[in-house]
Design a protein around this motif. Structure first.
Motif, short mmCIF file in Angstrom:
data_model
loop_
_atom_site.label_atom_id
_atom_site.label_comp_id
_atom_site.label_asym_id
_atom_site.label_seq_id
_atom_site.Cartn_x
_atom_site.Cartn_y
_atom_site.Cartn_z
N ARG A 22 36.92 43.18 38.09
CA ARG A 22 35.67 42.45 37.89
C ARG A 22 34.46 43.35 38.15
O ARG A 22 33.47 43.29 37.42
CB ARG A 22 35.64 41.24 38.83
N ARG A 23 34.53 44.19 39.17
CA ARG A 23 33.36 44.98 39.58
C ARG A 23 33.27 46.32 38.87
O ARG A 23 32.17 46.79 38.60
CB ARG A 23 33.40 45.20 41.09
N THR A 57 40.31 33.38 40.41
CA THR A 57 39.07 34.14 40.56
C THR A 57 38.65 34.83 39.25
O THR A 57 37.65 35.56 39.24
CB THR A 57 39.20 35.20 41.66
N ASN A 87 39.59 41.71 41.76
CA ASN A 87 38.18 41.91 42.09
C ASN A 87 37.70 43.31 41.67
O ASN A 87 36.55 43.49 41.25
CB ASN A 87 37.95 41.71 43.58
N THR A 100 32.54 51.52 43.81
CA THR A 100 32.43 50.26 44.55
C THR A 100 31.59 50.41 45.81
O THR A 100 30.86 49.48 46.19
CB THR A 100 33.84 49.76 44.94
N ASP A 114 36.93 30.81 38.33
CA ASP A 114 35.90 31.55 39.07
C ASP A 114 35.57 30.86 40.39
O ASP A 114 34.40 30.62 40.72
CB ASP A 114 34.64 31.72 38.23
N VAL A 169 35.81 40.50 51.09
CA VAL A 169 36.75 39.57 50.46
C VAL A 169 38.18 39.89 50.86
O VAL A 169 38.97 39.00 51.19
CB VAL A 169 36.59 39.60 48.92
N ARG A 183 27.21 36.75 47.44
CA ARG A 183 27.59 36.96 46.04
C ARG A 183 26.48 36.56 45.07
O ARG A 183 26.32 37.16 44.01
CB ARG A 183 28.86 36.16 45.76
N HIS A 197 33.66 44.03 48.43
CA HIS A 197 35.08 44.34 48.26
C HIS A 197 35.83 44.22 49.59
O HIS A 197 36.84 43.52 49.68
CB HIS A 197 35.23 45.75 47.70
#
Length: 394
Positions: free
Chosen positions: A97-98, A53, A94, A223, A62, A233, A307, A230
């Motif tokens: 990433r965010r 990911t 994740n 988040t 990804d 997933v 997404r 979040h």
């Protein structure tokens, strides 16, 4: 540590299927002897699966939610404990990433691509509820922090290179501190004694004035300030684990009945596999598993769609789709793993065969969070158009 870098979704699924086949062979023995799967987790890292990911801009495949869910389903169909270990790893990849800065992303994604693992130190025991986090992140004069607290159910921590710790800062907001496994003041205790998922090593993490540099802390509370995936997933992976456990139990039940079960004398058949009542029951169980698999795929596609265009509405659709998949899969896993004994007969109850590991894994994993609340949110959404709340469990 070095690891293979997986190129795309197709390669990820091929690697996952091969590892699942390999891990299935020793699953029963690992559970019976409570042998922690260190070698197997190392193989997961080396295979590159734990980095799938990572965003393409940072060198990763990804992969989408559909592929990630299928990876977890495959692994859980082979070993329900082993599949649980990397769940938190992907959740906290994740988070980077965010909420990570560009420098944090560059550093941590390189770590993941090299095969290093994230564990988790998230849940606490003895508090008012699951989101009553007492662990504190206290600032020091030089801008760094000190972590103090005790965490439980820390799946993956024992096998981790980095342990993401959920804590509250001075403003009482939630942050995630990424702490090296060998940090001074951090102790991981292998005291998990659950009846199921025996080899996840989901024990205790103690944090005694653990030093944390400022650039290892991420503002997790942000988040949930806007539409987010979040929780969807994280829950999708739990749904995939339940679905995989159910499928693995059904496969083993069928193999047992074909090769070991005796027909009931009233059936008039030569083999148990020809008994029309058993055939009927297997058909019913197969329908349950297929429905869970279909709901899982639909939920993953909904997450992938959200997404690409994240709004309050698309995030709500994703959360509801995942809630439906998780609620159904939880019931399916417990039902099918229990029905294994119903269809296989008395011999299946022998402790030496360890067929009860499927039910123990299903019953233990499905306690993670209550399906009844997911059904409540689905009902409110369908009846009144009420969007589900923004938190990490939906």
């Amino acid at each position: 540590m070095t690891a293979h870098v997986i190129a795309d979704d197709a390669e990820a699924l091929t690697v996952a299927a091969a590892l699942a086949k390999e891990f299935r062979a020793g699953a029963s023995t690992r559970d019976a002897e409570r042998r922690l799967p260190r070698a197997e987790v190392d193989k997961l890292s080396a295979s590159g699966l734990l980095a799938v990911t990572v965003p393409a801009a940072h060198g990763g495949a990804d992969v989408g939610a559909l592929t990630l869910a299928e990876i977890f389903r495959l692994l859980a169909s082979a070993d329900g404990s082993l599949a649980q270990i990397p769940q938190s790893h992907f959740v906290y990849v994740n988070v980077v990433r965010r909420q990570g800065t560009e420098e944090q992303r560059k550093f941590f994604f390189a770590e993941v691509l090299a095969g290093r693992r994230f564990g988790n130190a998230q849940s606490e025991a003895g508090n008012r509820h699951v989101q009553d986090i007492r662990t504190r992140l206290t600032p020091r004069p030089d801008g760094s922090y000190v972590l103090t607290g005790v965490k439980h159910y820390a799946t993956g921590a024992l096998f981790a290179d980095w342990i993401p710790v959920l804590a509250r800062a001075e403003d009482d907001e939630l942050h995630v501190a990424y702490v090296p496994r060998d940090a001074p003041g951090l102790t991981v205790i292998d005291d998990w004694d659950g009846m199921g998922q025996r080899t996840t090593a989901s024990g205790t993490v103690r944090l005694d004035a653990v030093p944390v540099p400022a650039d290892r802390v991420l503002p997790h509370h942000l988040t949930f300030r806007g539409p987010q995936l979040h929780g969807a997933v994280a829950q999708l992976l739990h749904a995939a684990i339940d679905t995989g456990i159910a499928g693995g139990a059904l496969t083993e039940a069928a193999a047992f009945v074909r090769t070991k079960s005796r027909p009931w004398f009233e059936s008039g058949t030569e083999t148990a596999a020809e008994d029309p009542l058993l055939i009927q029951r297997f058909g019913e169980l197969a329908l349950r598993v297929r429905a869970s698999e279909a709901l899982l795929r639909e939920a993953a596609r909904t997450v992938d769609a959200a997404r690409t265009g994240l709004t309050d509405d698309s995030a709500a659709e994703a959360s509801i789709a995942v809630a439906a998949a998780k609620a159904h899969a939880a019931d399916t896993a417990v039902e099918v793993a229990g029905a294994l004994f119903e269809v296989a007969g008395t011999r299946a109850a022998l402790d030496s065969l360890n067929l009860h590991r499927h039910w123990r894994d299903a019953r233990t994993h499905t306690l993670h969070d209550p399906a009844r609340w997911k059904i409540q949110h689905i009902g409110r959404y369908v009846l009144n158009g009420t969007r589900p709340p923004r938190h990490g469990l939906l």
